[in-house]
Enzyme design. Structure first.
Site, PDB file in Angstrom:
ATOM      1  N   SER A  52     -52.568 -39.682  13.558  1.00  6.28           N
ATOM      2  CA  SER A  52     -52.171 -38.313  13.245  1.00  6.28           C
ATOM      3  C   SER A  52     -53.410 -37.582  12.733  1.00  6.28           C
ATOM      4  O   SER A  52     -54.464 -37.616  13.362  1.00  6.28           O
ATOM      5  CB  SER A  52     -51.030 -38.317  12.230  1.00  6.28           C
ATOM      6  OG  SER A  52     -50.646 -37.017  11.867  1.00  6.28           O
ATOM      7  N   TYR A  98     -51.903 -26.894  16.800  1.00  5.20           N
ATOM      8  CA  TYR A  98     -52.410 -28.256  16.600  1.00  5.20           C
ATOM      9  C   TYR A  98     -51.704 -28.910  15.414  1.00  5.20           C
ATOM     10  O   TYR A  98     -51.237 -30.056  15.505  1.00  5.20           O
ATOM     11  CB  TYR A  98     -53.917 -28.230  16.360  1.00  5.20           C
ATOM     12  CG  TYR A  98     -54.441 -29.571  15.883  1.00  5.20           C
ATOM     13  CD1 TYR A  98     -54.505 -30.649  16.754  1.00  5.20           C
ATOM     14  CD2 TYR A  98     -54.832 -29.751  14.550  1.00  5.20           C
ATOM     15  CE1 TYR A  98     -54.964 -31.892  16.309  1.00  5.20           C
ATOM     16  CE2 TYR A  98     -55.291 -30.984  14.110  1.00  5.20           C
ATOM     17  CZ  TYR A  98     -55.360 -32.047  14.994  1.00  5.20           C
ATOM     18  OH  TYR A  98     -55.803 -33.270  14.550  1.00  5.20           O
ATOM     19  N   SER A 109     -62.302 -42.841  25.587  1.00  4.53           N
ATOM     20  CA  SER A 109     -63.532 -42.398  26.248  1.00  4.53           C
ATOM     21  C   SER A 109     -64.556 -41.831  25.268  1.00  4.53           C
ATOM     22  O   SER A 109     -65.729 -41.679  25.623  1.00  4.53           O
ATOM     23  CB  SER A 109     -63.216 -41.357  27.333  1.00  4.53           C
ATOM     24  OG  SER A 109     -62.617 -40.213  26.764  1.00  4.53           O
ATOM     25  N   LYS A 169     -49.197 -32.392  15.075  1.00  2.00           N
ATOM     26  CA  LYS A 169     -49.400 -33.510  14.163  1.00  2.00           C
ATOM     27  C   LYS A 169     -48.255 -33.645  13.165  1.00  2.00           C
ATOM     28  O   LYS A 169     -47.908 -34.755  12.748  1.00  2.00           O
ATOM     29  CB  LYS A 169     -50.746 -33.375  13.449  1.00  2.00           C
ATOM     30  CG  LYS A 169     -51.935 -33.546  14.386  1.00  2.00           C
ATOM     31  CD  LYS A 169     -51.882 -34.885  15.126  1.00  2.00           C
ATOM     32  CE  LYS A 169     -53.107 -35.121  15.976  1.00  2.00           C
ATOM     33  NZ  LYS A 169     -53.051 -36.426  16.700  1.00  2.00           N
TER      34      LYS A 169
END
Length: 274
Positions: free
Chosen positions: A131, A145, A10, A149
């Protein structure tokens, strides 16, 4: 024809990737988002549109089944959907941490599980996991966060070795700072997670300021199209690399972290985020 299923299209990297891959006549590209109306304009590229929420089991099953019903299997899965949940480790609510992992890690893992039986039957396939350079180094304020990853990196490394005998390749794309909505979402979560009167207020202010300046710096931050070009290489290469580190700034930071070691890198961060 090679079928390519891309998540999180999106905006940003996902949207740019659809536009780039849809130009290639040998690819049938499936663009996905939680709400199809958010990607309606991508139909003009020739891409096919599907609803797909990577936090919803039924939605993931339905999307994979739709591609397999028409083509037999998903040939290439690009796991791009993700976002940044920022805030101090101590103060970030655990429900926000769980939501981060549902999107960045568990959704990626489950979609990989769903497409792999078809890939194994076909004797070929490719999974490209988006990643981040944040899977190779850590800055304060982004621990959860970065953890998501790092998990993507570990899962990808294990999966690559497990599925190679079946003709399936796994590649990791590690963008640096990219001018998308990511920075705004990260900054918003940073402010929402931290107590404005709490012990981390000075650190949060410094991280927020440094993040804003970094994303505005044209030498540090690149466009989504830069990453889309690299994803195209990972999708179409005869023998993809295991890792694609995107942007010169990201390569410099990752190699600096490796050369300095943890203590020296912490010292650099203290200077930057004091």
């Amino acid at each position: 024809m090679t079928t390519v299923l891309i998540t999180g299209t999106s905006s940003g990297i996902g949207r740019a990737t659809v536009r780039r891959l849809a130009r290639r006549p040998e690819l049938t590209v499936y663009a996905t988002a939680r709400k199809v109306e958010a990607i309606a304009d991508l139909a003009d590229t020739g891409a096919r549109l599907l609803p797909l929420d990577v936090t919803d089991e039924a939605s993931m099953r339905a999307a994979v089944a739709a591609v397999e019903a028409e083509h037999g299997q998903v040939d290439v899965l690009v796991n791009n959907a993700g976002y940044g949940e920022y805030g101090p480790i101590e103060e970030t609510p655990m429900d926000r941490v769980r939501a981060q992992f549902e999107t960045n890690v568990f959704g990626l893992s489950r979609l990989s599980q769903l497409v792999l039986p078809g890939m194994r039957r076909a004797g070929r396939g490719r999974i490209v996991n988006v990643s981040s350079m944040g899977g190779r180094l850590v800055f304060p304020g982004g621990g959860y966060y970065h953890a998501s990853k790092y998990a993507v990196e570990a899962i990808s490394d294990a999966l690559r070795q497990e599925v190679r005998p079946f003709g399936v390749d796994v590649a990791i794309v590690e963008p640096g700072l990219i001018r998308t909505g990511f920075g705004a979402v990260a900054a918003s979560s940073l402010g929402a997670s931290a107590d404005p009167a709490g012990p981390y207020r000075e650190m949060v202010t410094a991280v927020d300021s440094a993040m804003a300046k970094s994303y505005e710096n044209r030498l540090l931050a690149a466009s989504p199209e830069t990453v889309a070009r690299v994803i195209e290489r990972a999708v179409t290469a005869r023998r993809p690399r295991t890792r694609y580190l995107v942007t010169a700034a990201a390569r410099a930071m990752v190699h600096t972290r490796r050369l300095l070691g943890a203590r020296a890198f912490d010292a650099v961060n203290r200077l930057q985020f004091r």
